[in-house]
Design an enzyme around this catalytic site. Structure first.
Site, mmCIF file in Angstrom:
data_model
loop_
_atom_site.group_PDB
_atom_site.id
_atom_site.type_symbol
_atom_site.label_atom_id
_atom_site.label_comp_id
_atom_site.label_asym_id
_atom_site.label_seq_id
_atom_site.Cartn_x
_atom_site.Cartn_y
_atom_site.Cartn_z
ATOM 1 N N LYS A 48 0.788 -1.239 0.000
ATOM 2 C CA LYS A 48 0.000 0.000 0.000
ATOM 3 C C LYS A 48 0.819 1.288 0.000
ATOM 4 C CE LYS A 48 -3.279 -1.083 -0.628
ATOM 5 N NZ LYS A 48 -3.536 -1.728 -1.956
ATOM 6 N N HIS A 103 7.220 -7.414 -2.107
ATOM 7 C CA HIS A 103 7.073 -6.728 -0.814
ATOM 8 C C HIS A 103 8.047 -7.331 0.205
ATOM 9 C CE1 HIS A 103 3.457 -4.667 -2.018
ATOM 10 N NE2 HIS A 103 2.648 -5.691 -1.940
ATOM 11 N N SER A 133 -4.970 2.623 3.921
ATOM 12 C CA SER A 133 -5.113 1.976 2.618
ATOM 13 C C SER A 133 -5.150 0.453 2.794
ATOM 14 C CB SER A 133 -3.933 2.394 1.725
ATOM 15 O OG SER A 133 -4.054 1.843 0.455
HETATM 16 P P1 A3P Z 1 -5.222 4.546 -1.360
HETATM 17 O O1 A3P Z 1 -5.839 3.279 -0.864
HETATM 18 O O2 A3P Z 1 -4.820 5.461 -0.226
HETATM 19 O O3 A3P Z 1 -6.018 5.238 -2.399
HETATM 20 P P2 A3P Z 1 -0.056 -0.406 -3.621
HETATM 21 O O4 A3P Z 1 0.052 -0.350 -5.100
HETATM 22 O O5 A3P Z 1 1.287 -0.435 -2.923
HETATM 23 O O6 A3P Z 1 -0.965 -1.492 -3.162
HETATM 24 O O7 A3P Z 1 -0.670 0.979 -3.121
HETATM 25 C C1 A3P Z 1 -1.986 1.323 -3.427
HETATM 26 C C2 A3P Z 1 -2.194 2.770 -3.028
HETATM 27 O O8 A3P Z 1 -1.521 3.626 -3.968
HETATM 28 C C3 A3P Z 1 -3.667 3.153 -3.048
HETATM 29 O O9 A3P Z 1 -3.817 4.158 -2.046
HETATM 30 C C4 A3P Z 1 -3.776 3.714 -4.462
HETATM 31 O O10 A3P Z 1 -4.902 4.519 -4.678
HETATM 32 C C5 A3P Z 1 -2.478 4.516 -4.544
HETATM 33 N N1 A3P Z 1 -2.104 4.864 -5.918
HETATM 34 C C6 A3P Z 1 -1.891 4.032 -6.958
HETATM 35 N N2 A3P Z 1 -1.639 4.734 -8.082
HETATM 36 C C7 A3P Z 1 -1.684 6.040 -7.740
HETATM 37 C C8 A3P Z 1 -1.502 7.271 -8.461
HETATM 38 N N3 A3P Z 1 -1.256 7.292 -9.761
HETATM 39 N N4 A3P Z 1 -1.627 8.433 -7.770
HETATM 40 C C9 A3P Z 1 -1.891 8.423 -6.462
HETATM 41 N N5 A3P Z 1 -2.071 7.308 -5.717
HETATM 42 C C10 A3P Z 1 -1.974 6.125 -6.356
#
Ligand code: A3P
Length: 290
Positions: A48, A103, A133
């Site tokens: 996340k 991860h 998240s």
């Molecule tokens: P949120 O749940 O706070 O929206 P991961 O890829 O490590 O699982 O992380 C997911 C998080 O990164 C989510 O956060 C997602 O919305 C955010 N995320 C992914 N792409 C993004 C982007 N282009 N801009 C901003 N946040 C992004």
């Protein structure tokens, strides 16, 4: 069918991993036998923290800003999760330079990396936003235990009793390598604040200089809105047995500071107390502390 089974996490070297796509054999292979190539680029994160965002950015940089690869091939094939059987097979099919995602905490990372010239991009994020998240993600991602309550999840997160282990151990473990020339630390907050500047920094790190138009293309194609529209990265293609899209959206809010709408004052004070204790020695260097 993961829905009907009681959750049974996979345990490896003190860390629990979600069932269904991780196995002790694959994790052991990743750590001890995975063959690292000198031009490999590892995208490493705690869950996340911006994993999927970084996959999009790195894929575009490798393609000189041309979005066709990002728009036609699933992110899991472009930057495979080599700790899983399917990901390992995809990694073996990729031409160099390979993008690889995981991860893994540092103590389980492929041993071969440490005597190679391969590079790691480690993305980190305000742990309070990671927690929020992760809480929402755990509700929709089937192999993850459904949180009993936000407070319960906060307790689990702070004690490290969540898949992929403690955020604090993950970050402090990787930060021990800070300063090595083949590692780059990037924060989610910096990505939000100055995506263009960070893409430039990434290009430099990867030895792949792009002109302004190409960097602009990377920035435009990796905006939250552009990624939400792209089925190759927005997770809507994942099977329902893995991700229940009715329970949430993977690309949920994409903002900094959402923790403020979730934490009570007491939870925030409690979090800060644990943070101060666990981050002793590393304080003051992260964007969310200012
Ligand atoms: P949120 O749940 O706070 O929206 P991961 O890829 O490590 O699982 O992380 C997911 C998080 O990164 C989510 O956060 C997602 O919305 C955010 N995320 C992914 N792409 C993004 C982007 N282009 N801009 C901003 N946040 C992004």
């Amino acid at each position: 069918n993961l829905h009907s089974k009681p959750l049974c996490y996979v345990h490896y070297k003190g860390i629990k991993f979600p069932p269904g796509y991780n196995s002790v054999e694959n994790l052991c292979f990743a750590e001890n036998e995975f063959e690292v190539q000198d031009d490999d680029i590892f995208n490493v994160t705690y869950p996340k923290s911006g994993t999927v965002w970084m996959i999009e950015i790195l894929s575009l940089i490798l393609n000189g800003g041309n979005p066709s690869w990002n728009q036609s091939v699933l992110n899991s094939c472009r930057a495979p999760w080599f700790t899983t059987q399917l990901g390992l097979e995809a990694a073996h099919l990729l031409p160099p330079p390979r993008l690889l995602t995981c991860h893994l905490p540092i103590h389980i990372f492929p041993k071969a990396f440490f005597s190679s010239k391969a590079k790691v991009v480690y993305t980190l994020r305000d742990p309070r936003d990671v927690l929020v998240s992760y809480y929402h993600f755990s509700k929709m991602c089937v192999p993850f235990e459904n949180p009993e309550s936000f407070n319960h999840f906060l307790e689990s997160f702070l004690s490290g009793d969540v898949p992929f282990g403690s955020w604090f151990d993950h970050v402090t473990g990787w930060m021990k390598l800070k300063g090595k020339s083949n590692l780059l630390f990037i924060s989610y907050e910096e990505l939000k604040q100055d995506l263009f500047g960070i893409v430039e920094r990434l290009c430099h790190f990867l030895g792949k200089e792009l002109d302004e138009a190409a960097i602009t293309s990377v920035v435009e194609n990796t905006s939250f809105e552009a990624m939400r529209r792209n089925d190759m990265c927005n997770s809507t293609m994942l099977p329902k047995e893995f991700m229940d899209q009715e329970k949430g959206t993977f690309l949920r809010k994409g903002i900094c500071g959402d923790w403020k709408t979730h934490f009570t004052v007491a939870q925030s004070e409690y979090f800060d107390k644990v943070y101060q204790e666990k981050m002793e020695g590393l304080k003051g260097i992260f964007p969310w502390e200012h």
